[in-house]
Structure formats: C-alpha cells, structure tokens
Scaffold this active site. Structure first.
Site, PDB file in Angstrom:
ATOM      1  N   GLU A  40       0.893  -1.109   0.083  1.00 12.42           N
ATOM      2  CA  GLU A  40      -0.138   0.039   0.008  1.00 12.42           C
ATOM      3  C   GLU A  40       0.817   1.153  -0.084  1.00 12.42           C
ATOM      4  OE1 GLU A  40      -2.644   2.386   3.152  1.00 12.42           O
ATOM      5  OE2 GLU A  40      -2.923   0.264   3.368  1.00 12.42           O
ATOM      6  N   ARG A  44       1.313  10.160   1.091  1.00 14.35           N
ATOM      7  CA  ARG A  44       1.870  11.011   2.121  1.00 14.35           C
ATOM      8  C   ARG A  44       2.944  11.756   1.249  1.00 14.35           C
ATOM      9  NH1 ARG A  44       2.293   7.525   7.400  1.00 14.35           N
ATOM     10  NH2 ARG A  44      -0.003   7.060   7.613  1.00 14.35           N
ATOM     11  N   THR A  68      -3.699   6.793   2.365  1.00 19.23           N
ATOM     12  CA  THR A  68      -3.803   7.939   2.566  1.00 19.23           C
ATOM     13  C   THR A  68      -4.449   8.791   1.332  1.00 19.23           C
ATOM     14  OG1 THR A  68      -1.894   7.950   3.794  1.00 19.23           O
ATOM     15  CG2 THR A  68      -2.695   9.957   3.816  1.00 19.23           C
ATOM     16  N   LYS A 128     -10.868  -0.141   6.831  1.00 22.98           N
ATOM     17  CA  LYS A 128      -9.697   0.188   7.522  1.00 22.98           C
ATOM     18  C   LYS A 128     -10.027   0.385   9.050  1.00 22.98           C
ATOM     19  CE  LYS A 128      -5.610   2.882   7.272  1.00 22.98           C
ATOM     20  NZ  LYS A 128      -4.816   3.636   6.537  1.00 22.98           N
TER      21      LYS A 128
END
Length: 210
Positions: A40, A44, A68, A128
């Site tokens: 993943e 960021r 993210t 998640k």
C-alpha cells in the site's frame, strides 16, 4: 481471487511512504522475492503515483493499493497508476462515492460504530480500522465485530508483537504495517536488511492460525 481473498491470503500489507520513486521497483522486488507480493503506497509523498507506476510495470501481478487517499485527484492518480484498491484513513462519503463512481474498490477508515454504520449504508463491508491501537485495538474490534457483519484491515500501531492477536479475529482479513519496510532502510537502499524483515514476517504469518 477477488480482493478480499487476496488480502486474506497476504495477511499483512506493507504500508509504504516512498520519497524516491526510483526505489519503488527495487523495493517491490524485495517484497515479491521474499514472499510478500503486495504493498500500500501512501499519498503522503509527491512520489506516490510514480512509485506505484514503477511497481506495476516491474511486477504486473503484484497486489497494489494506494493509501492516504484524501482527494478525488488522489483517486484519479491511483487509478491511472494501476492500483487494485485504494485506502483512506477516515470515512469521507464524498471520496467513497467518487471511488464507487470510478469503479475502484475502496477500503475507508473507521474506528467507531457510527462510522461503520455509515459505511454499511453506502454498501462498504471491508473497512480499515484506524488508528488501530489508539482506538482500542483488539478489544474494540471484538466489540464492533459482534454487532456488524463487516471485515477489517487494522492499521496503526500494528507490529510483529501484536499482529497475531489481530489476525486470530475472524473479522480481520489482513493488517497494514510499516515495521518490515522502514523508511530509513528504503532511503538508504538497504535491501538485504529489508529482505530479512520481510522473511521474518512471512515466517511468522505461516505459523498464525486464522
């Protein structure tokens, strides 16, 4: 296999913040060669999209997600890069709707009953759990799982010491973690050291009873 089955097979998803996209294929090779062909890559950093592209080009069959994901542009960039799924840290209805419109699987973040119910209302059943440890960890997941028919991917504070506690829960498909892909080792291109960490994780997972 569908996405849920693939995640359940992997058991752990390395969560990566790539500062240098040129290292992406090298890192992917370490993951694939040592038994953990998934990642993943988080948005960021500005290198995220290119890193995913490089991984996908080098290893077309690798299970790749974008993490993210906070904006519709992130969704578009992730799809263009060739991801299998996207992950968001929180539950943003607009991002969920947009992802559904773009027909990419999304695993949004939740950490309480109200957010789980919002997800179910929008047809999302794989979530998640973030941040996992600060949000109550295994005890909180047990409580949520007793009420809601959903699957979880805990991330945030999950490590080699507690991952088995999460994976033994029937509702947990896989866990997200960073301990086997430390940023410092990636930046210093210490691939052999990362390989040792990945091998250790894979061996530990083989002994886990799910």
């Amino acid at each position: 296999m569908n996405l849920l089955e693939k995640l359940q097979t992997m058991k752990v998803v390395p969560v990566i913040a790539m500062e240098n996209a040129s290292n992406a294929a090298k890192l992917a090779k370490v993951l694939v060669d040592n038994g953990l062909p998934c990642a993943e890559v988080t948005f960021r950093t500005p290198a995220a999209k290119e890193a995913i592209i490089n991984m996908r080009k080098a290893y077309p069959d690798m299970l790749l997600g974008a993490g993210t994901v906070l904006t519709t542009k992130h969704v578009d960039d992730a799809i263009e890069a060739g991801v299998d799924f996207i992950v968001s840290p929180g539950f943003n209805p607009n991002i969920v709707k947009y992802s559904q419109q773009r027909k990419v699987e999304i695993i949004p973040g939740v950490n309480n009953p109200s957010l789980v119910e919002q997800a179910l209302e929008m047809g999302i059943e794989t979530l998640k759990f973030f941040p996992a440890e600060p949000s109550g960890g295994v005890a909180m997941l047990k409580s949520l799982s007793a009420v809601y028919p959903v699957n979880f991917m805990p991330t945030g504070g999950v490590n080699e010491a507690n991952i088995n506690n999460y994976l033994t829960l029937p509702s947990v498909l896989a866990c997200g973690g960073t301990w086997m892909v430390p940023n410092a080792l990636i930046e210093n291109e210490q691939w052999e050291d990362i390989a040792v960490l990945v091998k250790t994780v894979v061996e530990q997972l083989r002994k886990t009873v799910v």
